[in-house]
Structures are given as structure tokens and as C-alpha cells.
Scaffold this motif. Structure first.
Motif, PDB file in Angstrom:
ATOM      1  N   THR A  77      -4.525  -1.649   4.467  1.00 52.84           N
ATOM      2  CA  THR A  77      -4.880  -0.268   4.792  1.00 52.84           C
ATOM      3  C   THR A  77      -3.768   0.332   5.653  1.00 52.84           C
ATOM      4  O   THR A  77      -2.828  -0.363   6.049  1.00 52.84           O
ATOM      5  CB  THR A  77      -6.221  -0.191   5.552  1.00 52.84           C
ATOM      6  N   ARG A  78      -3.914   1.620   5.939  1.00 52.86           N
ATOM      7  CA  ARG A  78      -2.918   2.270   6.780  1.00 52.86           C
ATOM      8  C   ARG A  78      -3.549   3.415   7.535  1.00 52.86           C
ATOM      9  O   ARG A  78      -4.528   4.017   7.060  1.00 52.86           O
ATOM     10  CB  ARG A  78      -1.744   2.756   5.936  1.00 52.86           C
ATOM     11  N   ASP A  79      -2.968   3.720   8.690  1.00 50.77           N
ATOM     12  CA  ASP A  79      -3.410   4.845   9.508  1.00 50.77           C
ATOM     13  C   ASP A  79      -2.197   5.739   9.699  1.00 50.77           C
ATOM     14  O   ASP A  79      -1.265   5.394  10.423  1.00 50.77           O
ATOM     15  CB  ASP A  79      -3.945   4.333  10.856  1.00 50.77           C
ATOM     16  N   THR A 124      -7.070  -7.278   2.460  1.00 46.18           N
ATOM     17  CA  THR A 124      -7.163  -5.837   2.232  1.00 46.18           C
ATOM     18  C   THR A 124      -6.089  -5.125   3.052  1.00 46.18           C
ATOM     19  O   THR A 124      -6.032  -5.300   4.283  1.00 46.18           O
ATOM     20  CB  THR A 124      -8.542  -5.306   2.637  1.00 46.18           C
ATOM     21  N   ILE A 182       0.862  -1.176   0.000  1.00 47.97           N
ATOM     22  CA  ILE A 182       0.000   0.000   0.000  1.00 47.97           C
ATOM     23  C   ILE A 182       0.896   1.224   0.000  1.00 47.97           C
ATOM     24  O   ILE A 182       1.789   1.365   0.836  1.00 47.97           O
ATOM     25  CB  ILE A 182      -0.978  -0.020   1.197  1.00 47.97           C
ATOM     26  N   SER A 214      -2.308   5.363  -0.326  1.00 50.46           N
ATOM     27  CA  SER A 214      -3.243   4.250  -0.085  1.00 50.46           C
ATOM     28  C   SER A 214      -3.677   3.486  -1.337  1.00 50.46           C
ATOM     29  O   SER A 214      -4.759   2.891  -1.360  1.00 50.46           O
ATOM     30  CB  SER A 214      -4.474   4.726   0.692  1.00 50.46           C
TER      31      SER A 214
END
Length: 116
Positions: free
Chosen positions: A70-72, A68, A51, A55
Motif C-alpha cells: 500500500t502507499r500513503d 499486501t 505498487i 495503487s
């Protein structure tokens, strides 16, 4: 130096789900492409997902549609949501980071075991 800490692995039945986390120690997290790899016993480490900083995610064919990434950016954490797990997903999962100069030193990984 960037340090990585993976967590969230465990034992799950086929068809189950897990969410892996990867905490990154550096403040430039937002610049990194985050990658996920896995290594099954007796096999080479293989790419699972990536990613980018904005994103955009890519996946290995074997996990497309089931995993899946994702990132924060605030928590400096990357995630890998794994659904419909199969026994062949059993492996140690690792994350890594790339800001354009190659991968950083590997963390310890987290074990995922899919078995009934």
C-alpha cells in the motif's frame, strides 16, 4: 536525489506479521511506482511486490496472498504488510522507486527474520 529509508523489520515467529515502511525523500512521490525487493543470505536480490502511483499492486508468486503493498501519498510512504510469514521469508528487505527512468540508489534495507 531520491533517498529511501526502510524500517519495520524484526524477528517474528512463523505465522506472524510485520509491516514494513519506506519513506521517500522527494516531493514527487505520487509519480513513483514503489517496489519491494528482498535478499536472503547467499542469494540474489529478488522482486517481492510493486505498487503503482494509482495503487495497482503486483506480487511475486511466493508472497501472493500473504503480502499486501500500500502507499500513503500524503506521508510519502510505501508499506508492505506481511502476514503468515514463513522462515523462507527471512531476508533484508529493500524498497525502491521508479518514475520511468529506472531505479534509484538503494537504501540500507531492513532485516526480517522469521524463526521459532
Amino acid at each position: 536525489q531520491v533517498q529511501l529509508a526502510e524500517s519495520g523489520g524484526g524477528l517474528v515467529q512463523p505465522g506472524g506479521s510485520l509491516r514494513l515502511s519506506c519513506v521517500v525523500s522527494r516531493s514527487a512521490f505520487e509519480l513513483y511506482t514503489m517496489l519491494w525487493y528482498r535478499q536472503a543470505p547467499g542469494k540474489q536480490r529478488e522482486f517481492v511486490a510493486s505498487i503503482t502511483s494509482d495503487s495497482a499492486a503486483t506480487y511475486a508468486d511466493s508472497v501472493q496472498g500473504r503480502f499486501t503493498a500500500t502507499r500513503d501519498q500524503v506521508k510519502k510512504t510505501a508499506y508492505l504488510q506481511m502476514d503468515n510469514l514463513k522462515p523462507e521469508d527471512t531476508a533484508v528487505y529493500y524498497c525502491n522507486a521508479n518514475a520511468g527512468s529506472g531505479l534509484v540508489p538503494w537504501g540500507r534495507g531492513t532485516q526480517v527474520t522469521v524463526s521459532s
